[in-house]
Design an enzyme around this catalytic site. Structure first.
Site, PDB file in Angstrom:
ATOM      1  N   CYS A   1     -38.507  94.943 -28.096  1.00 35.74           N
ATOM      2  CA  CYS A   1     -37.282  95.641 -27.718  1.00 35.74           C
ATOM      3  C   CYS A   1     -36.383  94.586 -27.082  1.00 35.74           C
ATOM      4  CB  CYS A   1     -37.583  96.833 -26.798  1.00 35.74           C
ATOM      5  SG  CYS A   1     -38.679  96.480 -25.409  1.00 35.74           S
ATOM      6  N   ASN A   2     -35.745  94.908 -25.971  1.00 33.04           N
ATOM      7  CA  ASN A   2     -34.903  93.909 -25.323  1.00 33.04           C
ATOM      8  C   ASN A   2     -35.771  92.970 -24.477  1.00 33.04           C
ATOM      9  OD1 ASN A   2     -33.035  92.431 -23.904  1.00 33.04           O
ATOM     10  ND2 ASN A   2     -31.872  94.165 -23.127  1.00 33.04           N
TER      11      ASN A   2
END
Length: 214
Positions: free
Chosen positions: A149-150
């Site tokens: 994800c981030n």
């Protein structure tokens, strides 16, 4: 199947806490994702905002990759955007569950992008079937999948915890421990943690063969 826009519209302003995520795009541009009036807004991140939103400015790259299985990896967008790291771990496929993070090497790897909001109110379990199907396909093809994800601490971690519970019949505590040991930085948000507990209970009731000693 629900859409991201439908999910965003379903949120009420009363349920939304101040939420802000710093994102670095492939070109190096720094952005801030923030909620305002029940809408996601993306704005440029000036240097003077480096400490905004409770974040401590950190320009170092997070290239630590959690090895859950020889074919299943967990990491951040930094790892997904570093070709040397990708080659080091022999990645063939990438499951990108971030919101607004570009796929860095579309000609080198097979990507599946499922934008998920890192909010406690997000129904993370509703994304499990599509994510699990992709991961299982990679395994059958003898590939290696990086789930990111981030920051690689909440959304991607929750997906992998759920996958281990689903595919290997592990209880929540065992699955969480495996992922935490592989990537110590993980910290799914409280809403995801609660949903993962419920997911274990659902699997336990459905299969009748899961127990807390596994």
């Amino acid at each position: 199947m629900h859409s991201l826009s439908q999910e965003i519209r379903a949120f009420s302003k009363a349920n939304l806490r101040k939420q802000c995520t710093r994102v670095t795009t492939l070109s190096g541009k720094r952005l801030i994702e923030t909620w305002k009036d029940a809408r996601m807004q993306v704005v440029d991140c000036p240097e003077e905002l480096g400490h905004a939103c409770g974040y401590v400015q950190d320009l170092s790259l997070d290239l630590q990759v959690g090895l859950l299985r020889p074919w299943l990896l967990l990491g951040s967008q930094d790892a997904a955007h570093d070709l040397d790291t990708m080659k080091k771990y022999r990645v063939t496929h990438v499951l990108n569950v971030a919101y607004g993070v570009e796929n860095a090497f579309p000609h080198d790897f097979t990507y599946k992008t499922i934008p998920i909001l890192d909010l406690p109110e997000t129904d993370i379990i509703s994304y499990f079937p599509e994510c699990f199907e992709f991961i299982e396909e990679v395994k059958l093809k003898d590939g290696v999948v990086l789930v990111h994800c981030n920051a690689g601490v909440s959304r991607a971690a929750a997906i992998i915890i759920g996958f281990l519970m689903h595919s290997e019949g592990l209880n929540f505590a065992k699955a969480f421990s495996l992922v935490k040991n592989a990537r110590p930085a993980i910290c799914p948000n409280p809403g995801f943690m609660e949903q993962l507990h419920k997911y274990h209970q659902l699997n336990n009731n459905k299969n009748g063969n899961l127990n807390d000693s596994e």
